[in-house]
Every structure is written in structure tokens, then in C-alpha cells.
Design an enzyme around this catalytic site. Sequence first.
Site, PDB file in Angstrom:
ATOM      1  CE  LYS A   1      -1.934   3.048   1.872  1.00 51.09           C
ATOM      2  NZ  LYS A   1      -1.730   4.453   1.409  1.00 51.09           N
TER       3      LYS A   1
ATOM      4  N   GLY B   1       7.012   5.505   7.716  1.00 52.54           N
ATOM      5  CA  GLY B   1       6.134   6.677   7.698  1.00 52.54           C
ATOM      6  C   GLY B   1       6.281   7.459   8.985  1.00 52.54           C
ATOM      7  CB  SER B   2       4.164  10.092  10.401  1.00 53.65           C
ATOM      8  OG  SER B   2       2.932   9.397  10.487  1.00 53.65           O
TER       9      SER B   2
ATOM     10  CD  GLU C   1      13.492   1.416   9.437  1.00 47.93           C
ATOM     11  OE1 GLU C   1      13.934   2.448   9.981  1.00 47.93           O
ATOM     12  OE2 GLU C   1      14.109   0.338   9.443  1.00 47.93           O
TER      13      GLU C   1
ATOM     14  CB  CYS D   1      13.251   9.725   7.242  1.00 47.66           C
ATOM     15  SG  CYS D   1      14.242   8.475   6.411  1.00 47.66           S
TER      16      CYS D   1
ATOM     17  CD  GLU E   1       9.736  13.650  10.491  1.00 50.49           C
ATOM     18  OE1 GLU E   1       8.579  13.231  10.652  1.00 50.49           O
ATOM     19  OE2 GLU E   1      10.653  12.968   9.997  1.00 50.49           O
TER      20      GLU E   1
HETATM   21  P1  NDP Z   1       2.366   8.714   7.005  1.00 53.07           P
HETATM   22  O1  NDP Z   1       2.646   8.040   8.289  1.00 53.07           O
HETATM   23  O2  NDP Z   1       1.280   9.719   6.974  1.00 53.07           O
HETATM   24  O3  NDP Z   1       1.992   7.653   5.886  1.00 53.07           O
HETATM   25  C1  NDP Z   1       2.828   6.577   5.552  1.00 53.07           C
HETATM   26  C2  NDP Z   1       2.021   5.490   4.902  1.00 53.07           C
HETATM   27  O4  NDP Z   1       1.103   4.954   5.846  1.00 53.07           O
HETATM   28  C3  NDP Z   1       1.181   5.976   3.732  1.00 53.07           C
HETATM   29  O5  NDP Z   1       1.111   4.979   2.768  1.00 53.07           O
HETATM   30  C4  NDP Z   1      -0.153   6.208   4.395  1.00 53.07           C
HETATM   31  O6  NDP Z   1      -1.213   6.227   3.480  1.00 53.07           O
HETATM   32  C5  NDP Z   1      -0.217   5.011   5.308  1.00 53.07           C
HETATM   33  N1  NDP Z   1      -1.156   5.114   6.413  1.00 53.07           N
HETATM   34  C6  NDP Z   1      -1.658   6.231   7.009  1.00 53.07           C
HETATM   35  N2  NDP Z   1      -2.522   5.885   7.989  1.00 53.07           N
HETATM   36  C7  NDP Z   1      -2.576   4.530   8.013  1.00 53.07           C
HETATM   37  C8  NDP Z   1      -3.291   3.562   8.810  1.00 53.07           C
HETATM   38  N3  NDP Z   1      -4.143   3.926   9.758  1.00 53.07           N
HETATM   39  N4  NDP Z   1      -3.082   2.269   8.550  1.00 53.07           N
HETATM   40  C9  NDP Z   1      -2.219   1.870   7.592  1.00 53.07           C
HETATM   41  N5  NDP Z   1      -1.537   2.719   6.804  1.00 53.07           N
HETATM   42  C10 NDP Z   1      -1.703   4.029   7.019  1.00 53.07           C
HETATM   43  O7  NDP Z   1       3.747   9.316   6.503  1.00 53.07           O
HETATM   44  P2  NDP Z   1       4.018  10.220   5.247  1.00 53.07           P
HETATM   45  O8  NDP Z   1       3.579   9.522   4.015  1.00 53.07           O
HETATM   46  O9  NDP Z   1       3.517  11.588   5.551  1.00 53.07           O
HETATM   47  O10 NDP Z   1       5.632  10.210   5.192  1.00 53.07           O
HETATM   48  C11 NDP Z   1       6.418  11.083   5.904  1.00 53.07           C
HETATM   49  C12 NDP Z   1       6.913  10.426   7.182  1.00 53.07           C
HETATM   50  O11 NDP Z   1       7.639   9.248   6.876  1.00 53.07           O
HETATM   51  C13 NDP Z   1       7.880  11.315   7.936  1.00 53.07           C
HETATM   52  O12 NDP Z   1       7.552  11.271   9.298  1.00 53.07           O
HETATM   53  C14 NDP Z   1       9.222  10.668   7.702  1.00 53.07           C
HETATM   54  O13 NDP Z   1      10.175  10.905   8.695  1.00 53.07           O
HETATM   55  C15 NDP Z   1       8.846   9.228   7.633  1.00 53.07           C
HETATM   56  N6  NDP Z   1       9.881   8.470   6.957  1.00 53.07           N
HETATM   57  C16 NDP Z   1      10.700   7.642   7.690  1.00 53.07           C
HETATM   58  C17 NDP Z   1      11.743   6.948   7.085  1.00 53.07           C
HETATM   59  C18 NDP Z   1      12.629   6.018   7.860  1.00 53.07           C
HETATM   60  O14 NDP Z   1      13.293   5.199   7.220  1.00 53.07           O
HETATM   61  N7  NDP Z   1      12.690   6.098   9.166  1.00 53.07           N
HETATM   62  C19 NDP Z   1      12.004   7.097   5.647  1.00 53.07           C
HETATM   63  C20 NDP Z   1      11.091   7.994   4.987  1.00 53.07           C
HETATM   64  C21 NDP Z   1      10.069   8.647   5.624  1.00 53.07           C
HETATM   65  P3  NDP Z   1      -1.717   7.633   2.897  1.00 53.07           P
HETATM   66  O15 NDP Z   1      -0.563   8.345   2.325  1.00 53.07           O
HETATM   67  O16 NDP Z   1      -2.652   7.213   1.880  1.00 53.07           O
HETATM   68  O17 NDP Z   1      -2.316   8.350   4.050  1.00 53.07           O
END
Ligand code: NDP
Length: 489
Positions: free
Chosen positions: A180, A233-234, A255, A289, A392
Site C-alpha cells: 500500500k 512513515g510518520s 521506520e 527522513c 519533525e
Molecule cells: P504517514 O505516516 O502519513 O503515511 C505513511 C504510509 O502509511 C502511507 O502509505 C499512508 O497512506 C499510510 N497510512 C496512514 N494511515 C494509516 C493507517 N491507519 N493504517 C495503515 N496505513 C496508514 O507518513 P508520510 O507519508 O507523511 O511520510 C512522511 C513520514 O515518513 C515522515 O515522518 C518521515 O520521517 C517518515 N519516513 C521515515 C523513514 C525512515 O526510514 N525512518 C524514511 C522515509 C520517511 P496515505 O498516504 O494514503 O495516508
Amino acid sequence: MSLSDTLKPLVIENFIGGSFVKSSKYLDSFDPSTGEIWAQIPDSDPTDVDDAVQHARNAFPMWSKTTAAERAKILIKIADSIEENLDKLAQAESKDQGKPVSLAKRMDIPRAALNFRAFAESICHHVNISNNLPEMGCINFTVRNPVGVAALISPWNLPLYLLTFKIAPALASGNCVVCKPSEITSVTSWMLCKLIKDAGLPNGVLNMVFGTGSKAGEALINHQGVNVISFTGSTNVGRHIGKVAANNIKKVSLELGGKNAGIIFDDADLSKAVPATINSCFLNQGEICLCTSRIFVQRAIFEEFVQRLVKETKNLKVGPPTEDVFMGPLVSQVHLDKVRSYIDIARKDGARVLCGESVDELSLPAPYHKGYFIRPTIITELPDSSACMQEEIFGPVVCLSPFDSEEEVIERVNNVKYGLCSAVWGQKGDRLLRVAQQLHVGTVWINCWLVRSLDMPFGGMKESGIGREGTSHSLELYTEETTICYKYQ
Ligand code: NDP
């Protein structure tokens, strides 16, 4: 499949059981440099997710029985195919995400190919551990088996790069997957499905459902047919996914976000530290990130460092993400508003904005005046307690502060809830290594940034995540290990 140059948006489809499947409902996806709709992506619901998981489960008995060499052969074909399609994929990644196409060509797409190649090679050379106990007449050894169906959830900043860092190890170790990607940047993942199909990956081994995190993502993490979740993600979403995984006793890797610091000691070679720090703060619009968002500079060189950093930053070209710009637009209007809100917070907290937003003009012609552009912004005179120094921002904004002693800077760098990475600059090896070992982060760069062997563990501490990824570390996540004790006399 071709990237449409017409005014009609590109319509992408889910990839389930080896077929592209039309959706009953679509979401708009925007070109960040114009704010115009350029693609439509499926608004997948729990039924689509269930279909994808069922196909993955059905394919698992066959795929998990293939040999490592058979799997590696297909993964290498996928890597080759990504390289052959580098230009097309880079153009799409740039249009969808906003990054300069030159960056996608030299970083995102080559890394996606490398992910497949590296995990294909490493799985063929993986060796299990054993321990012979002659005094007891037995030998212990381990075997690893794939976990089953992996849910792979990725963010929008490095779309293909990060998703393939999950797909490659999961497939290499014999799992089937349901991916996803972020709803904001889905296009290159869809293009990848075609390449994967042509490379001969059996139907159902990889499935891709597009849509929102709250609907498709939520259905996926809660699906009882999923055995392991890998999420990038976040921190807030990661925290939620961690709870869901714990409730269902599922393996999970998280991550998450970061608030990474650069440390510049007074003996640093500024001819190298300044340009590398600019890269670390603003590459990919600061949407990595691992980007530096706090810089601590030893007091004796603070003024000189700030002057050089600001001067060079002001020269960075910002604009539509063609070959020759350094920074394109941010990924979305929502994200641009969020980044700007932190600059407002900084001002309220007494900061001086040295360059960038509200200081330097950025006027772009039509059709780019509706794009999500912002100039790289440097801030100083902020207390460490400011939200701008603690949270962040994930954009091209960096805060600078002077420090006096080694002990002080270690304490201040560690004084955030995140622990992803740091970059330390200086000449005295003993001091650099002393400091590196006391920073509470997953990766420390000394006199460099963003250089890493895929064989090394990658991940964060504290609220930056749980688990490590890398050619051998990802195996921990995507396989279950059984210890066998064989009594031979
Ligand atoms: P999000 O956490 O908003 O989203 C990440 C993914 O999770 C997206 O595909 C999102 O879908 C999905 N998602 C959101 N809510 C849910 C849920 N309830 N259940 C399952 N999946 C869900 O992050 P961002 O896309 O805004 O990315 C930025 C963040 O990612 C920053 O905090 C950054 O630091 C982090 N990051 C960390 C890295 C690491 O290696 N530590 C590397 C790169 C980024 P949708 O977009 O459709 O909402």
C-alpha cells in the site's frame, strides 16, 4: 502503459493476482509543481484489500517452495528492467513527488534497482548458524522459513526507493506481499507492477492496492491473513500500527520520523562541511527522513559557518523539477502549509529567519504559480525547547545554534524524542568517535552524509522506530527461525 502527456489524467489500477484491476472509485493525485490533477488512483476499500491478501495467501505455498536461486533470478530481471526504464520511471517520480528529475535519475530509481539486486545476491549467500556440541553428541542448527504474507506500507518522500526496500527482501526470502504505497505518490509503484509481471514473477506473489491509509491501509494492517507488517512513515501512524500489530501478535517493523542533528566542530573542513550540510538539509526538498534539521556549530566558527551556509543556500535554484534545479516543490499543499506553520512558530519563539521563506522572493511563471514551492529556509536564535527544534518538520527548514563543549552538544542532540541519525564534522578522530558512540541514533555519519552500505543495519531508536533493515537484518523480519537439535550419538 505510457505516461500520458495529454491533458487527461493518468488512471492507475490495483494489481491483484497478476492482473490490473479497475476500481469503482478514484482519488485525484496532484502534480505538485502546478497543483493540477495529473493522475487518478483507486480508492481501494476492505474488499479490494481482502482480494489482494487472498491472492497472496494462495500464491504462498508455491512461492515459498522456490529455491533462493530461482527467486534471485526473477529479482535480478526486475532490477535490470528498472534500469532499462530509468528515464520513464524518473520522469514519473519527479512529476508525482516534486523532486528534480535529475535526483530521481541518480538516486531514487538506481536505488530501487539496487534493492532488488542486493537482496537477490545476499539471499543466495545466506548462511544459517550452527553449534556442534560433541560432548553431548548433538549439533544445533537453525533454518529460516518465510513468514507468509507481508503488508508493506510506504510514504511519499522516496516512493519507489522505499517501497522496493521492503518488496525485495520480502520476496527474496519467499514471502508474498500486499503493498500500500502513499496515496499521494502511487504512480511509479503502479509502473513497477508491469515490470514485475513482465519479469515473470508468478501471479499473486506481489499485489498492490492503492488508496488512503485510513481505508486501504487500515484494512491491510488489521487483516487476519497478514503475518508481518513493514511500515515506513510518520511516528504517529507508526504508533497506531504498532498497537494493531501487538493486539494481533504480528511481526512488525517501524521506520519512523526523525529530528536529525548536524554537529560542526571548530576543526571541521568547511569547504566540505558546508556543501554537504546544504545537501543534508535540502536534498529532495528536505523531505528525507535522514535530512538534517538542527545544526549545532562550535562557537568559534559559528558566524563563519552561518555566513557560508546562508550564502550558498541563497544560490540554490528552486523551480519546476527539471534536470537543472536543486529543489522542486513540496509534495502537497497540506505539507507546504505544515512546513510554513513551523516557520511561523519559530518567529513567535523569537527566531531570526536568515534566508528563505518570507525573506527571499520566489516568483515563478504560470503554470507554476499554483505549485507548492518554498525556498530553503535557515533559522537561528531559537531555544532548544521550541517546537521547531523538537518536532519533525520534514521540509527545507533548518535551525542553527552555537555550542561550546563536547558534553553540551551530545546532551542537546540527544534531547529530542527521535533517534534516527546524525552527521558529525571535524578532524580529531578520537573526539569524533567519542561523540558518535554517545549519540542515541541508529546511524552516525562522520564527515559525510547519506552514504551507506545496504549490508549495514538501518533503523531508528526512540520514537524513530523499531527494528533494522539491511541485507541480513531484513531477514530477521521476513523469516521465522527454527532451531533444530540433532542427536547423532
Ligand atoms: P504517514 O505516516 O502519513 O503515511 C505513511 C504510509 O502509511 C502511507 O502509505 C499512508 O497512506 C499510510 N497510512 C496512514 N494511515 C494509516 C493507517 N491507519 N493504517 C495503515 N496505513 C496508514 O507518513 P508520510 O507519508 O507523511 O511520510 C512522511 C513520514 O515518513 C515522515 O515522518 C518521515 O520521517 C517518515 N519516513 C521515515 C523513514 C525512515 O526510514 N525512518 C524514511 C522515509 C520517511 P496515505 O498516504 O494514503 O495516508
